[in-house]
Design an enzyme around this catalytic site. Structure first.
Site, PDB file in Angstrom:
ATOM      1  CG  HIS A 187      37.318  38.877  42.631  1.00  0.00           C
ATOM      2  ND1 HIS A 187      37.168  40.170  43.072  1.00  0.00           N
ATOM      3  CD2 HIS A 187      38.568  38.813  42.083  1.00  0.00           C
ATOM      4  CE1 HIS A 187      38.273  40.864  42.813  1.00  0.00           C
ATOM      5  NE2 HIS A 187      39.138  40.060  42.197  1.00  0.00           N
ATOM      6  CG  HIS A 223      41.697  38.128  38.055  1.00  0.00           C
ATOM      7  ND1 HIS A 223      41.813  37.171  39.048  1.00  0.00           N
ATOM      8  CD2 HIS A 223      41.496  39.310  38.706  1.00  0.00           C
ATOM      9  CE1 HIS A 223      41.708  37.750  40.232  1.00  0.00           C
ATOM     10  NE2 HIS A 223      41.497  39.051  40.058  1.00  0.00           N
ATOM     11  CG  HIS A 241      42.470  38.168  44.754  1.00  0.00           C
ATOM     12  ND1 HIS A 241      43.366  39.203  44.770  1.00  0.00           N
ATOM     13  CD2 HIS A 241      41.654  38.423  43.700  1.00  0.00           C
ATOM     14  CE1 HIS A 241      43.083  40.056  43.798  1.00  0.00           C
ATOM     15  NE2 HIS A 241      42.060  39.592  43.134  1.00  0.00           N
ATOM     16  CD  GLU A 283      31.662  19.795  33.340  1.00  0.00           C
ATOM     17  OE1 GLU A 283      30.945  20.397  34.140  1.00  0.00           O
ATOM     18  OE2 GLU A 283      31.716  20.054  32.140  1.00  0.00           O
TER      19      GLU A 283
HETATM   20  P1  13P Z   1      41.340  46.227  38.083  1.00  0.00           P
HETATM   21  O1  13P Z   1      40.063  47.038  38.250  1.00  0.00           O
HETATM   22  O2  13P Z   1      42.567  47.110  38.113  1.00  0.00           O
HETATM   23  O3  13P Z   1      41.260  45.352  36.852  1.00  0.00           O
HETATM   24  O4  13P Z   1      41.486  45.296  39.355  1.00  0.00           O
HETATM   25  C1  13P Z   1      40.472  44.402  39.701  1.00  0.00           C
HETATM   26  C2  13P Z   1      40.981  43.174  40.365  1.00  0.00           C
HETATM   27  O5  13P Z   1      40.309  42.167  40.353  1.00  0.00           O
HETATM   28  C3  13P Z   1      42.305  43.198  41.024  1.00  0.00           C
HETATM   29  O6  13P Z   1      42.749  41.910  41.334  1.00  0.00           O
HETATM   30 ZN    ZN Z   2      41.076  40.477  41.547  1.00  0.00          ZN
END
Ligand code: 13P
Ligand code: ZN
Length: 277
Positions: free
Chosen positions: A143, A141, A212, A171
């Site tokens: 940002h 995950h 997010h 691509e």
């Molecule tokens: P953590 O530091 O708990 O991994 O959270 C970061 C984050 O991106 C929350 O969405």
């Molecule tokens: Zn996050």
């Protein structure tokens, strides 16, 4: 007595490189982002004692499906910029307990640290992806800047969003033919967002959290990084092109996307392209 230092473990080295690269790309400001990677016992046992645990952490959301599984995971609140210089504080190697209701810490998460607050989304997504692909290993995950930007300006219909990205770089349809899932805006770090993310992961490997960031899944860190990188690049091209004074004048057509799918032997997710004649 173990002869090898965990600092020499390939899985640890890869996490140090990857977290630093993600920070360099501007995807992981402050503590933004998290990674979890499934490890085999034989990858871990040369470096760490697997016959005990330093401590256990109760899991609010038990995951019996993952009982006995080993993971390297980023710690909550840890800055990706600093993982390289302070790995034992920023990362942990953990094993899910036999009942799936605890985490056994084998290394790291020093000074009482916790795994990422997004652990429910990671663990439930691992379960969803393993059902589809036994080689699945990684949930990532971050940002990613241009993906986030696009969630302010583009329709949040996941079919339209996917189609726009497919049309931005040749691509894309080859790298993520299964398309992109999009959740409604939700509070992060909860079981609820974890369950919704995992439900989308049942038939695709990218899920956008509007305003997010993005979740990606893959069989290796490299592949998962590359998947997110490809979507992020397409979002960047979209931002640049659509901000142009004259707007977007032409793009890859549906017919051309079908030709790409045929050539690269991928099946585009249904209902996105106009039906092939
Ligand atoms: P953590 O530091 O708990 O991994 O959270 C970061 C984050 O991106 C929350 O969405
Ligand atoms: Zn996050």
């Amino acid at each position: 007595m173990l002869e090898k230092s965990v600092m020499d473990a390939p899985f640890l080295k890869e996490m140090l490189e990857t977290t630093y690269n993600m920070w360099r790309f501007g995807w992981d400001e402050r503590n933004g982002g998290n990674i979890s990677c499934l490890l085999k016992e034989e990858e871990v046992s040369p470096y760490l004692n697997v016959n005990g645990a330093l401590r256990v952490i109760p899991l609010d959301l038990p995951v019996p499906e993952l009982a006995g599984c080993y993971f390297i995971v980023t710690g909550s609140g840890k800055y990706f910029k600093n993982v390289k210089t302070n790995p034992a504080d920023s990362l942990g190697v953990v094993r899910v307990s036999p009942k799936g209701n605890e985490l056994e810490v084998l290394w790291g998460l020093a000074d009482g640290g916790s795994p990422t607050s997004e652990l429910p989304a990671h663990f439930l997504s691992h379960i969803a992806r393993l059902k589809q692909d036994p080689d699945h290993r990684v949930i990532m995950h971050n940002h990613a800047t241009n993906i986030i930007a696009m969630t302010f300006t583009h329709d949040l219909n996941e079919r339209l969003f996917t189609k726009t990205l497919w049309k931005m770089c040749t691509e894309c349809i080859v790298v993520f033919p299964d398309g992109i899932g999009i959740l409604p805006w939700m509070v992060p770090g909860t079981d609820a967002i974890g369950m919704k993310t995992a439900a989308k992961m049942a038939d695709r490997r990218l899920v956008v959290w509007p305003h997010h960031g993005i979740f990606g899944a893959g069989t290796s860190i490299d592949e998962t990084f590359g998947l997110i990188e490809t979507a992020e690049k397409a979002a960047q091209v979209y931002s640049i092109a659509s901000a142009h004074r004259e707007g977007i004048k032409q793009a890859i057509s549906d017919e051309e996307l079908w030709r790409l799918a045929e050539e690269f032997h991928v099946t585009p997710a249904e209902g996105i392209l106009t039906v092939k004649i």
